[in-house]
Design an enzyme around this catalytic site. Structure first.
Site, PDB file in Angstrom:
ATOM      1  N   ASP A 255      15.187  36.845  31.307  1.00 34.19           N
ATOM      2  CA  ASP A 255      15.122  37.746  30.145  1.00 34.19           C
ATOM      3  C   ASP A 255      13.668  38.156  29.943  1.00 34.19           C
ATOM      4  O   ASP A 255      12.877  38.144  30.871  1.00 34.19           O
ATOM      5  CB  ASP A 255      15.662  37.015  28.909  1.00 34.19           C
ATOM      6  CG  ASP A 255      14.691  35.940  28.436  1.00 34.19           C
ATOM      7  OD1 ASP A 255      14.564  35.753  27.229  1.00 34.19           O
ATOM      8  OD2 ASP A 255      14.053  35.303  29.285  1.00 34.19           O
ATOM      9  N   GLN A 330      11.246  31.327  20.733  1.00 35.70           N
ATOM     10  CA  GLN A 330      11.666  31.813  19.418  1.00 35.70           C
ATOM     11  C   GLN A 330      10.546  31.665  18.405  1.00 35.70           C
ATOM     12  O   GLN A 330      10.623  32.164  17.308  1.00 35.70           O
ATOM     13  CB  GLN A 330      12.932  31.086  18.951  1.00 35.70           C
ATOM     14  CG  GLN A 330      14.158  31.494  19.743  1.00 35.70           C
ATOM     15  CD  GLN A 330      14.340  33.007  19.733  1.00 35.70           C
ATOM     16  OE1 GLN A 330      14.687  33.590  18.715  1.00 35.70           O
ATOM     17  NE2 GLN A 330      14.055  33.649  20.847  1.00 35.70           N
TER      18      GLN A 330
HETATM   19  N1  LIG Z   1      16.890  33.180  29.124  1.00 33.05           N
HETATM   20  C1  LIG Z   1      17.601  33.320  28.000  1.00 33.05           C
HETATM   21  N2  LIG Z   1      17.628  34.513  27.381  1.00 33.05           N
HETATM   22  C2  LIG Z   1      18.334  34.597  26.235  1.00 33.05           C
HETATM   23  C3  LIG Z   1      19.036  33.535  25.667  1.00 33.05           C
HETATM   24  C4  LIG Z   1      19.633  34.027  24.474  1.00 33.05           C
HETATM   25  C5  LIG Z   1      20.428  33.293  23.450  1.00 33.05           C
HETATM   26  N3  LIG Z   1      21.348  32.387  24.050  1.00 33.05           N
HETATM   27  C6  LIG Z   1      21.497  31.087  23.441  1.00 33.05           C
HETATM   28  C7  LIG Z   1      21.358  31.057  21.989  1.00 33.05           C
HETATM   29  C8  LIG Z   1      22.328  30.260  21.443  1.00 33.05           C
HETATM   30  C9  LIG Z   1      23.219  29.752  22.464  1.00 33.05           C
HETATM   31  O1  LIG Z   1      22.933  28.414  22.732  1.00 33.05           O
HETATM   32  C10 LIG Z   1      22.902  30.586  23.684  1.00 33.05           C
HETATM   33  O2  LIG Z   1      22.894  29.887  24.880  1.00 33.05           O
HETATM   34  C11 LIG Z   1      19.275  35.369  24.368  1.00 33.05           C
HETATM   35  N4  LIG Z   1      18.504  35.671  25.431  1.00 33.05           N
HETATM   36  C12 LIG Z   1      17.766  36.882  25.726  1.00 33.05           C
HETATM   37  O3  LIG Z   1      16.538  36.774  24.993  1.00 33.05           O
HETATM   38  C13 LIG Z   1      16.163  38.079  24.524  1.00 33.05           C
HETATM   39  C14 LIG Z   1      16.325  38.072  23.028  1.00 33.05           C
HETATM   40  O4  LIG Z   1      15.297  37.274  22.477  1.00 33.05           O
HETATM   41  P1  LIG Z   1      14.787  37.625  20.988  1.00 33.05           P
HETATM   42  O5  LIG Z   1      14.222  39.062  21.081  1.00 33.05           O
HETATM   43  O6  LIG Z   1      13.774  36.572  20.665  1.00 33.05           O
HETATM   44  O7  LIG Z   1      16.042  37.576  20.088  1.00 33.05           O
HETATM   45  C15 LIG Z   1      17.132  39.044  25.170  1.00 33.05           C
HETATM   46  O8  LIG Z   1      16.682  39.379  26.475  1.00 33.05           O
HETATM   47  C16 LIG Z   1      18.388  38.174  25.285  1.00 33.05           C
HETATM   48  O9  LIG Z   1      19.275  38.654  26.284  1.00 33.05           O
HETATM   49  C17 LIG Z   1      19.021  32.285  26.350  1.00 33.05           C
HETATM   50  O10 LIG Z   1      19.644  31.275  25.952  1.00 33.05           O
HETATM   51  N5  LIG Z   1      18.276  32.231  27.503  1.00 33.05           N
END
Ligand SMILES: Nc1nc2c(c(CN[C@H]3C=C[C@H](O)[C@@H]3O)cn2[C@@H]2O[C@H](COP(=O)(O)O)[C@@H](O)[C@H]2O)c(=O)[nH]1
Length: 346
Positions: A255, A330
């Site tokens: 991401d 975050q």
């Molecule tokens: N590598 C990775 N990227 C992830 C996630 C998540 C949320 N998932 C978890 C949350 C609760 C559950 O436990 C899910 O597992 C969102 N994203 C990505 O981040 C970006 C958004 O970020 P911000 O702009 O700060 O909201 C966007 O590219 C989004 O696609 C992850 O887990 N890993």
């Protein structure tokens, strides 16, 4: 045990080992980018430092509590409806950042002001609570733009709005065409195997086809396809529809937050001009060598971190490393900016 690669600046022989298999072709295809790329590189000494810091934190009991599935902002009723809802969630799980100088899109939900991923998830949960059957493929297939706008109502506009409408309708159409409207049928067709389900998403759902090319070679990331499997597993606590074989074969999800965190730890280093562009929040073109190098080095930095932790007797899956890094991201206001690539893939 294969040796961890040491990339002293003066050595040209950049090669590193794939210790596990690579059924998705992600480690293999990104390895070429890491070896050839000149704008982003991995500092393996910093990987060792980070792995030791995590080991110390864990032995001192400061284990970063990787939260179980957060039900505050995720719809979860334990049925096939939740599986379809999660597919929609991850079909729209991309690109939440605002234009330079603008405030992020945000929503108010249960007294909280949320932005980013959490706003997307909560908006989709709010819609279900307001009576919209977002689990219903027929409903999604022709969902009006106005309805999507209402779902994501808040302060500002969710980025790439048209693409989100398209992706939502595509989910409905493909579910009806191939899976009798239920993604649970796809899970069964994939024999409840994580890798097969990622490949099924790549084959049948075009918006999940997160594949690009670098100097004429295909490069595979499959970020939203992989996170869909991880999210179904998380929502069902690894049981029932969330029980998958080979989940440890998934890579991290490339991401825009993980590279930001890895760069903060000096694990990723950007060539001067790229660093200036990223720090100035200038757009990095989707599919550009710079973007692909950032994503490929993110994949391999985490793979080398996984190998380092494993060598020190602390096995973590890529998905566990991913969650830990993403949660650190975050709290990223004080970090250097993440790279800005307008894309539906992450
Ligand atoms: N590598 C990775 N990227 C992830 C996630 C998540 C949320 N998932 C978890 C949350 C609760 C559950 O436990 C899910 O597992 C969102 N994203 C990505 O981040 C970006 C958004 O970020 P911000 O702009 O700060 O909201 C966007 O590219 C989004 O696609 C992850 O887990 N890993």
């Amino acid at each position: 045990m294969a040796e961890l690669t040491h990339w002293p600046e003066d050595e040209g022989n950049e090669s590193f080992t794939i210790q596990t298999s690579d059924p998705l072709g992600i480690l293999t295809s990104t390895r070429t980018v890491v070896e050839l790329g000149e704008d982003v590189w991995i500092n393996t000494d910093q990987i060792e430092k980070l792995s030791k810091r995590w080991l110390q934190a864990d032995t001192q009991g400061q284990k970063l509590d990787i939260p179980l599935w957060d039900e505050r902002y995720h719809f979860s009723d334990g049925t096939a409806r939740t599986v379809n809802w999660l597919l929609l969630l991850d079909a729209l799980n991309f690109c939440f950042w605002a234009e330079k100088g603008q405030a992020r899109w945000s929503i108010d939900y249960q007294g909280q002001t949320l932005n980013g991923y959490w706003a997307e998830a909560a908006a989709l949960k709010r819609a279900v609570e307001e009576g919209l059957p977002l689990w219903d493929a027929e409903y999604l297939r022709t969902i009006p733009e106005e309805t999507i706008a209402h779902i994501f109502r808040g302060s500002g506009t969710i980025p790439l709005f048209e693409q989100r409408v398209h992706n939502a309708r595509e989910v409905g159409q493909v579910l009806l065409d191939r899976y009798a409207g239920q993604f649970t049928n796809a899970i069964e067709e994939a024999d409840r195997n994580a890798i097969k389900l990622v490949l099924l998403l790549e084959r049948d759902f075009p918006s999940f086809r997160d594949i690009t090319s670098y100097r004429g070679q295909q490069v595979r990331f499959l970020k939203r396809a992989q996170i869909t499997v991880a999210d179904i597993s998380g929502s069902f606590h690894g049981q029932d529809w969330g029980k998958f074989a080979d989940q440890d074969q998934l890579t991290i999800f490339a991401d825009y937050k993980l590279p930001q965190v890895l760069r903060e730890y000096n694990v990723l280093e950007y060539e001067l001009h790229l660093a200036q562009k990223v720090d100035n929040k200038e757009l990095i073109q989707a599919g550009s060598e710079e973007e692909v190098e950032i994503r490929a080095c993110t994949i391999w930095a985490c793979e080398l971190l996984r190998q380092s932790l494993q060598r020190q007797g602390h096995a973590m899956t890529a998905a566990e490393i991913d969650m830990r890094l993403w949660l650190l991201g975050q709290r990223s206001e004080e970090m250097h900016p993440y790279h800005r690539t307008r894309t539906i893939y992450y």
